[in-house]
Motif scaffolding. Structure first.
Motif, PDB file in Angstrom:
ATOM      1  N   SER A   1    -110.893 -27.352  88.099  1.00  0.00           N
ATOM      2  CA  SER A   1    -110.828 -26.926  86.700  1.00  0.00           C
ATOM      3  C   SER A   1    -110.739 -28.105  85.739  1.00  0.00           C
ATOM      4  O   SER A   1    -111.138 -28.004  84.578  1.00  0.00           O
ATOM      5  N   GLU A   2    -110.219 -29.251  86.220  1.00  0.00           N
ATOM      6  CA  GLU A   2    -109.992 -30.390  85.326  1.00  0.00           C
ATOM      7  C   GLU A   2    -110.887 -31.589  85.626  1.00  0.00           C
ATOM      8  O   GLU A   2    -110.795 -32.622  84.952  1.00  0.00           O
TER       9      GLU A   2
ATOM     10  N   HIS B   1    -107.122 -26.489  91.044  1.00  0.00           N
ATOM     11  CA  HIS B   1    -106.586 -27.379  90.015  1.00  0.00           C
ATOM     12  C   HIS B   1    -107.554 -28.527  89.722  1.00  0.00           C
ATOM     13  O   HIS B   1    -107.928 -28.756  88.567  1.00  0.00           O
TER      14      HIS B   1
ATOM     15  N   LEU C   1    -108.970 -39.066  86.979  1.00  0.00           N
ATOM     16  CA  LEU C   1    -108.139 -37.866  86.851  1.00  0.00           C
ATOM     17  C   LEU C   1    -106.730 -38.153  87.357  1.00  0.00           C
ATOM     18  O   LEU C   1    -105.748 -37.702  86.777  1.00  0.00           O
TER      19      LEU C   1
ATOM     20  N   ASP D   1    -104.739 -31.544  76.771  1.00  0.00           N
ATOM     21  CA  ASP D   1    -104.895 -30.118  77.091  1.00  0.00           C
ATOM     22  C   ASP D   1    -105.036 -29.291  75.823  1.00  0.00           C
ATOM     23  O   ASP D   1    -105.848 -28.367  75.745  1.00  0.00           O
TER      24      ASP D   1
ATOM     25  N   THR E   1    -112.655 -33.730  82.945  1.00  0.00           N
ATOM     26  CA  THR E   1    -111.854 -34.436  81.953  1.00  0.00           C
ATOM     27  C   THR E   1    -112.230 -35.917  81.926  1.00  0.00           C
ATOM     28  O   THR E   1    -112.195 -36.562  80.863  1.00  0.00           O
TER      29      THR E   1
ATOM     30  N   VAL F   1    -109.434 -30.758  76.983  1.00  0.00           N
ATOM     31  CA  VAL F   1    -109.759 -30.297  78.340  1.00  0.00           C
ATOM     32  C   VAL F   1    -110.347 -28.891  78.349  1.00  0.00           C
ATOM     33  O   VAL F   1    -111.389 -28.638  78.965  1.00  0.00           O
ATOM     34  N   ASN F   2    -109.694 -27.974  77.676  1.00  0.00           N
ATOM     35  CA  ASN F   2    -110.138 -26.575  77.730  1.00  0.00           C
ATOM     36  C   ASN F   2    -111.377 -26.319  76.881  1.00  0.00           C
ATOM     37  O   ASN F   2    -112.170 -25.430  77.181  1.00  0.00           O
TER      38      ASN F   2
ATOM     39  N   GLY G   1    -107.279 -25.006  82.008  1.00  0.00           N
ATOM     40  CA  GLY G   1    -107.356 -25.948  83.115  1.00  0.00           C
ATOM     41  C   GLY G   1    -105.999 -26.231  83.722  1.00  0.00           C
ATOM     42  O   GLY G   1    -104.983 -26.279  83.026  1.00  0.00           O
ATOM     43  N   GLY G   2    -105.974 -26.432  85.040  1.00  0.00           N
ATOM     44  CA  GLY G   2    -104.722 -26.721  85.727  1.00  0.00           C
ATOM     45  C   GLY G   2    -103.898 -25.470  85.961  1.00  0.00           C
ATOM     46  O   GLY G   2    -104.433 -24.359  86.041  1.00  0.00           O
TER      47      GLY G   2
END
Length: 365
Positions: A330-331, A327, A43, A103, A334, A109-110, A285-286
């Motif tokens: 949420s990611e 932050h 990440l 993203d 990934t 990502v989402n 995310g983020g």
């Protein structure tokens, strides 16, 4: 397999041109011609991650957050960015960043966040605009199918779940070949009239070089007439965030517990509970507080994101449950998303998910 091959694979998945203008994505450190020994997915690309790559004999790191975000005027090891970059260079380790372009990707990502919440009918929360182009060109009848197919092969004519989409309108074209011309049809200085068809296709903007190359290679004319337009249409697949629905509505308390379990977060910040069931869920995310109004306008019961500041929470105004899960939290998946994409597309090159927790935030509970 070389570093450049992996870069091209990632570019097809999440084109660099789709990244936000402030971002810094792509190959940040290294040489595209370097032969791969292994890939480490992370990440954040910190010095500890470089050490992990060295230990695992990986000479390429794919990071979500770019380690080089603004310009570097020196690499002397005075901060965490310079330390990581210097160590990567010293050990011939390439660093590739795939950030906001992932993203907004259709399965980025989402999309991953939405899947982990088991949301249905996922679609962009903020659709990307002005990233679709339209090509008009004019083709003799006898060559229409071959030119059309060449454009389809280059990725033109894809709309949502449909492909090979185009429009045709027949007509007659005229031209006079001048003295230095080498015409496919007609004679020098003679007016020619040819039965032609207007061929129209749309495509995502990053495909433009491939589409034009296919057009010029397949078209019979020495000088190919074409027009390219940028459309204002929203892209129904690409965009920031995602919005979808739970299979069944649940209470706000149940949804918060679901988040804690699925995202392994010890602390969730949120606005006052509205005592209304949760069905439609928006995620980003983020740092996603810029999309609060979008989530409200689309009728979301809740908006899950991170980095919501004190005054941003007031924007809920009783219309939505705003939730900040952190932050990193949420990611964090990934890494799994990138790993799964790569393992599905390459063969024997070792790929690892970084075991180092790069989250700089700690919680005292």
């Amino acid at each position: 397999m070389k570093v450049g091959k992996i870069a091209l694979m990632l570019e097809k998945w999440a084109p660099e041109s789709n990244a936000e203008s402030f971002d810094n994505v792509g190959l940040l450190v290294g040489n595209v011609d370097e032969e791969l020994t292994g890939i480490l997915v992370t990440l954040d690309c910190l010095e500890e991650v470089i050490e992990e790559a060295i230990h695992k004999k990986c000479n390429m790191i794919i990071t979500f957050h770019p380690i080089i975000f603004s310009g570097l005027k020196s690499i002397t090891g005075n901060n965490y960015v310079e330390k990581a970059v210097a160590k990567a260079i010293k050990h011939d380790i390439a660093i590739y960043a795939i950030h906001t372009n992932l993203d907004i990707a259709k399965e980025g990502v989402n999309f991953e966040i939405g899947n982990r919440l088991h949301l249905k009918n996922l679609r962009p929360l903020i659709s990307k605009k002005q990233c679709i182009k339209k090509l008009h060109t004019y083709v003799p009848f006898v060559h229409f199918s071959s030119v059309q197919q060449a454009l389809f092969n280059a990725g033109a004519g894809e709309i949502g779940n449909y492909k090979n989409c185009s429009f045709r309108m027949d007509g007659r074209g005229t031209f006079i070949p001048t003295q230095n011309a080498n015409p496919y049809l007609g004679k020098i200085n003679n007016l020619e009239e040819v039965e032609e068809a207007l061929l129209s296709v749309i495509f995502e903007d990053y495909k433009l070089p491939d589409v034009l190359q296919a057009l010029k290679k397949s078209h019979p004319y020495e000088e190919v007439a074409y027009e390219v337009y940028t459309l204002d249409n929203e892209n129904q697949d690409l965009g920031m965030g995602r919005i979808g629905e739970l299979e069944q509505e649940i209470s706000e308390e149940e949804f918060l517990l679901k988040l804690k379990k699925n995202f392994l977060t010890p602390c969730i910040r949120h606005t006052v509970l509205r005592n209304k069931p949760i069905k439609k869920v928006a995620v980003l995310g983020g740092s996603g507080s810029f999309a609060i109004k979008n989530a409200i306008s689309q009728g979301a019961d809740t908006f899950v994101t991170a980095d919501i500041t004190y005054h941003k929470f007031f924007q809920a105004e009783g219309k939505i449950l705003l939730i900040d899960i952190g932050h990193y939290e949420s990611e964090q998946y990934t890494k799994n998303l990138i790993y799964n994409y790569l393992t599905g597309n390459i063969g024997s090159i070792p790929i690892y998910i970084s075991e180092y927790n790069t989250n700089p935030v700690n919680y005292f509970i």
